[in-house]
Design an enzyme around this catalytic site. Structure first.
Site, PDB file in Angstrom:
ATOM      1  N   GLU A 110      -3.553   0.758  -4.558  1.00  0.00           N
ATOM      2  CA  GLU A 110      -4.738  -0.066  -4.749  1.00  0.00           C
ATOM      3  C   GLU A 110      -5.947   0.852  -4.898  1.00  0.00           C
ATOM      4  O   GLU A 110      -6.485   1.364  -3.927  1.00  0.00           O
ATOM      5  CB  GLU A 110      -4.948  -1.013  -3.568  1.00  0.00           C
ATOM      6  N   ASP A 143      -2.021  -0.002   0.120  1.00  0.00           N
ATOM      7  CA  ASP A 143      -3.354  -0.566   0.292  1.00  0.00           C
ATOM      8  C   ASP A 143      -4.406   0.537   0.402  1.00  0.00           C
ATOM      9  O   ASP A 143      -4.126   1.636   0.900  1.00  0.00           O
ATOM     10  CB  ASP A 143      -3.358  -1.423   1.560  1.00  0.00           C
TER      11      ASP A 143
END
Length: 620
Positions: free
Chosen positions: A363, A334
């Site tokens: 990400e 993330d």
């Protein structure tokens, strides 16, 4: 009198501190809870927590295990131990002896035998990932919906509130593996499942408060291992979501900070600017860079400082723990660019040293190709190697998805998709791009249910037959729709039938509408074909595409003598066109199998395409 009280208080504090230093050491916790012999990296970091444990003396006597270093940071309640677990070390119990003077506490620490890693199969372009938010997928165990004794913060399950916890869990995912398998995907990416013991519940999982335990509202470490094994038994890989950029504000680290530099902006909340262009901007000011990388994502998620070696060693080791312990096949990281690049590259290299070929997707949320390409390992435009194997193609979800429903003229509609792929020359490895049309952070591809599935089918066809690693967001196969304009909860709706009291059950054919079954069947047909006879050509084949003319977009995937040809009419009106411009790959009179109809298709000299018609042709 005041002076006397102050002296008395000072004496009491001093006496208490002296007593603590001469008391028998108390150990509250050691991370990781156990480790393995025979690891490629022979250094093991132990984070020891306990009152005033920092100044205790450590000793051990175990063949092949030696103390390399002990780090004592600002907080008195942590000790960081570095052990060398040599090749000659055997599985067993290492007695760690913590001493305050003559008072000794012995803690048995387990070294396990590695079980082999044949079960781990890194995900790649041969796979299709199915993204699940556990809280919203299915509630398989209602007993974990309230009163979990492991948690400090109260919480409620309220399905009427889109932003509250709804009760989905690991058991719910396990109970519906038949459904996932029947769709034809080959991997599942699960949103974070580690403990989020936060005041607001953090149903999404992105505010970690315990890196070594599954959130008890989702299940247990054992249930997670059982889920991964059950997936593997079906040939389905598992990708685990991790977050190194930040933790939850209820994490013990934030309450009792190990060192003054454990967090960025340690003196108080400074929000990130979210301007990720500062990471590579050659003209960016230090101020702007700091606001991006050091700023907190939100106030409840303080920003970790990956440049702190002890912190980064902890995070690196934690990811290896989950790979080794539960045999996960990949990691999705993330907010990857919000963390410092160099320590994150060290993390990836360390993981791949332990597990050669292991795939990690970061990400990197940009809406343009150059920014995404900057982050892929081996980038031509990044002077520093990020080491990140796979990046995410956010262009579609960030706005490019609107071109699927638009009419295709010489500059718009599917011509925008063509232009997007034309910039793949920027990427070192286009097959290691995670391609998706929506996910848990973006508007759904469908803002509402369409009257006709024509353009939706074209988007699904492209996703599953073009370059890269496709990712499908749960419910997309059932036309789930929504926008985040009100809140993120509206793009993270429950799967009907996965929760007690639901009146419908979309996990069964009988519980779906005719249109939902049409969508499910269309996607499942491609997915099963893709993971069967077409797998190699889609995963490894070359791609050649033809600039849309008369609204018709065409592209070929080819590997050896295997060929797949896709043609789609990007307009709501019928189009008749000569087939001469695709002669180099689609000769007139050549015969193919039409995947959608199952019939033989002979290429005519002139062809009429129905409104939004899609053809998937193959010749093997």
């Amino acid at each position: 009198m005041k002076h006397f009280i102050s002296l008395a208080l000072a004496s009491a504090v001093a006496f208490s501190a002296m007593a603590a230093k001469t008391a028998k050491p108390k150990i509250d916790r050691i991370d990781p809870p156990y480790w393995w012999t025979g690891m490629a990296n022979d250094t093991l970091q132990l984070m020891v927590m306990g009152p005033d444990i920092r100044d205790a003396q450590l000793s051990l006597d175990y063949p092949g295990v030696e103390i390399a270093d002990v780090a004592r940071l600002d907080s008195p309640n942590y000790m960081w131990i570095y052990l060398v677990v040599g090749d000659e070390a055997q599985p067993g119990t290492v007695d760690l002896k913590f001493a305050n003077g003559k008072k000794v506490t012995t803690v048995p620490y387990s070294l396990k035998a590695r079980q082999g890693n044949d079960a781990i199969k890194p995900f790649d372009a041969s796979d299709v990932l199915y993204l699940i938010m556990p809280d919203r997928f299915a509630d398989g165990d209602q007993s974990n919906n309230s009163g979990q004794k492991e948690l400090k913060e109260p919480y409620t399950v309220d399905r009427n509130d889109p932003n509250a916890r709804h009760g989905g869990d690991i058991k719910g995912m396990l109970d519906h593996l038949d459904y996932i398998d029947s769709l034809g995907v080959t991997a599942v990416w699960v949103n974070p499942v580690l403990t989020n013991d936060m005041p607001h519940g953090a149903y999404h999982g992105y505010a970690t408060t315990d890196y070594y335990n599954i959130d008890p509202r989702f299940g247990s470490n054992k249930e997670w291992e059982e889920f991964v094994k059950a997936c593997h038994d079906r040939g389905i890989k598992v990708v685990m979501d991790m977050i190194f950029n930040h933790c939850g504000s209820s994490h013990p680290w934030f309450i009792d900070r190990p060192s003054s530099d454990w967090f960025n902006f340690p003196d108080g909340y400074v929000q990130t600017s979210y301007r990720l262009s500062t990471v590579y901007d050659p003209y960016a000011s230090d101020y702007d860079k700091d606001r991006t990388v050091k700023g907190w994502f939100v106030e409840s998620m303080p920003d970790l400082n990956q440049n702190n070696k002890h912190l980064m060693d902890y995070l690196i080791q934690n990811s290896i723990f989950w790979i080794e312990d539960s045999k996960i096949d990949g990691i999705r990281m993330d907010t990857h660019p919000y963390a410092y690049m160099e320590p994150m590259a060290r993390w990836i290299k360390t993981v791949q040293k332990e597990y050669p070929g292991y795939n990690i997707v970061g990400e990197c949320w940009y809406d343009n190709e150059g920014s995404e390409a900057f982050w892929q390992s081996g980038s031509k435009v990044n002077p520093d190697d990020s080491a990140l194997p796979t990046v995410m193609d956010f262009w579609f979800a960030a706005g490019g998805n609107k071109y699927w429903s638009a009419q295709t003229d010489p500059w718009g509609g599917l011509n925008k998709v063509y232009d997007h792929l034309a910039l793949d020359y920027l990427f070192p490895d286009p097959q290691k791009i995670l391609v998706f049309l929506d996910n848990h952070d973006t508007d759904r591809l469908l803002l509402d249910e369409p009257e006709d599935l024509g353009w939706w089918k074209q988007a699904m066809t492209f996703l599953l037959t073009s370059r890269g690693i496709p990712q499908v967001y749960y419910g997309t196969e059932l036309l789930m729709n929504g926008t985040k304009k009100v809140s993120d909860g509206y793009i993270r709706l429950d799967m009907p039938g996965g929760f007690p009291g639901d009146t419908g059950n979309v996990f069964t054919r009988e519980g779906r509408s005719d249109k939902q079954n049409e969508a499910f069947d269309f996607m499942s047909n491609i997915l099963k074909w893709r993971k069967g006879a077409a797998n190699e050509v889609i995963a490894k084949g070359s791609l050649k595409h033809f600039m849309p003319q008369n609204g018709i977009y065409a592209y070929m995937r080819k590997l050896g003598d295997k060929e797949v040809m896709v043609l789609m009419n990007g307009n709501d009106s019928e189009v008749t066109t000569e087939m001469d411009r695709t002669l180099e790959v689609l000769p007139v009179g050549s015969q193919w199998t039409d995947l959608i109809t199952g019939q033989t298709f002979t290429v005519p000299a002139e062809m009429t395409f129905g409104p939004r018609q899609t053809l998937i042709l193959y010749n093997f």
